[in-house]
Design a protein around this motif. Structure first.
Motif: not given
Length: 436
Positions: A77-79, A100-105, A109-113, A141-143
């Motif tokens: 994850x990005x900080x 779409x596709x995130x891929x950064x956390x 995590x701290x990197x969630x969109x 929304x991360x659920x």
């Protein structure tokens, strides 16, 4: 609106020379907007390319510089301290969405969109999961967002179609408010699977090749639906659309369709075929229809360009330069003196008894200075390998290494490779501990 294809090559759309795959809607974007001929992705693989786009920093400075698996679901994850494009635009009054596709956390995590500035998100958080187009769930929304028709191994809901419909819904619901819609679609990334291989069913190609072509044409059709909706809602004249790709194509299909155009290399390479991408920008009434831009631009320029468009304050610690003046047909006051890329490889056999390599390591570097292009590859096994030098003006396919004839340029490029990077916080830590 920023539309990002996945593993689409420079030559995969008609307005960039494609002869076999049909892309009428993308071609229409070019007819109505500006086509870039020297636009570069942030990296030659998914995660770092997206990190560059979101942060405005090239891979010598970004936190994420390779595709790193992290925990059971999610990527490195990005900080939380990272300033991202959606955070800046949200602060400027825009409603923000990632579909779409995130891929950064991963989730939580701290990197969630949603923790990085997006009001709404729907998609894959883990890029590994994005290889499956008939996954039983996505993340909203991360659920968890169940795809009921894909339960118990069933394959009835194609995830890309979910994204396309969600994008149309977001536009309808947000039509009366400034919005930033980031659409990192997953196609035509492998697996090369699609509900139908039409209109290529009768072609004498392999099935993966038919599927690849059908995926691109499907993407093209959904872009057409998006543009049609903007017209229907009366917001077409007030909506800027960017279309590009995250990195070059994979070799298995590129050779059939000339997907990398005149360039050497594929996905994973820092030769032109791995990083030079199509980019089209359309804004009716503001960007000259049918125009072309031959100036150099890169993914890290998107953040400052969008900040200037939105009247937002551009973060200071970035590498990008706004190309808004170019889009509007005005003189470009600032341009890049050089560009830089680096790529870290992940070693999936790091914990085996006979393994000799670290878990992650710097594998490739590249830089461009004017028409000169420098490449260093296989740095772990060949740390002292001579630098490769190409003159893109005379040799866009990077076929002739002219380093021996230009020792002065080699010295300049060697210094550029050395000074364009720093060891980020992640690399100061213990990567083997972080990447469990």
């Amino acid at each position: 609106m920023f539309i990002l294809a996945d593993d689409l090559g420079y030559g995969d759309v008609g307005c960039y020379g494609q002869k076999w795959i049909r892309t009428p809607n993308i071609d229409q974007l070019a007819k109505e907007g500006m086509r870039f001929t020297q636009y570069y992705a942030g990296s030659s693989v998914c995660a770092p390319s997206r990190a560059v786009l979101m942060t405005g920093q090239h891979t010598g400075h970004t936190y994420i510089r390779g595709n790193y698996d992290y925990e059971t679901e999610g990527n490195l994850p990005i900080p939380d301290s990272t300033i991202t494009l959606p955070e800046v635009l949200k602060k400027a009054g825009y409603r923000t969405a990632m579909i779409g596709k995130w891929g950064l956390g991963g989730p939580g995590s701290t990197g969630g969109p949603n923790r990085q500035g997006f009001d709404y998100s729907l998609g894959y958080l883990d890029q590994r999961k994005a290889h499956d187009y008939y996954i039983p769930y996505l993340w909203e929304n991360e659920k968890k967002y169940p795809l009921e028709k894909n339960r118990d191994g069933n394959r009835n809901t194609y995830s890309h179609d979910v994204f396309a419909e969600a994008a149309l819904t977001f536009i309808r619901e947000t039509k009366n408010h400034p919005f930033f819609l980031y659409l990192p679609f997953t196609i035509p990334h492998g697996k090369l699977e699609v509900p139908t291989d039409a209109p290529y069913s009768l072609e004498k190609w392999s099935q993966p090749q038919k599927n690849y072509a059908a995926m691109i044409t499907r993407l093209d059709g959904d872009i057409g639906r998006i543009v049609a909706l903007l017209n229907e809602l009366g917001i077409d004249q007030n909506t800027l659309i960017v279309f590009t790709s995250d990195n070059g194509p994979v070799k298995a299909v590129a050779d059939q369709f000339d997907s990398n155009g005149p360039f050497r290399g594929y996905k994973l390479d820092l030769y032109e075929g791995g990083i030079r991408e199509p980019m089209i920008v359309r804004w009716p009434g503001r960007i000259k229809a049918g125009s072309e831009n031959h100036e150099i631009a890169a993914a890290w320029d998107v953040l400052p360009t969008f900040c200037e468009l939105a009247g937002a304050t551009t973060p200071k610690a970035i590498d990008g330069i706004s190309f808004l003046p170019t889009l509007l047909g005005k003189p470009q006051p600032k341009s890049h003196s050089n560009l830089y890329w680096e790529f870290f490889e992940i070693n999936y056999n790091w914990n085996k008894p006979d393994n000799k390599f670290p878990r992650i390591y710097l594998d490739k570097q590249a830089a461009r200075m004017g028409d000169w292009k420098a490449v260093r590859a296989d740095l772990l096994t060949k740390p002292d390998a001579p630098l490769e030098l190409y003159n893109l003006k005379d040799d866009v396919g990077e076929t002739k290494n002219v380093a021996a004839a230009h020792p002065d340029v080699v010295l300049q490029m060697t210094e550029l490779l050395r000074t364009s990077r720093r060891e980020g916080d992640f690399f100061k830590a213990n990567p083997n501990q972080l990447l469990k």
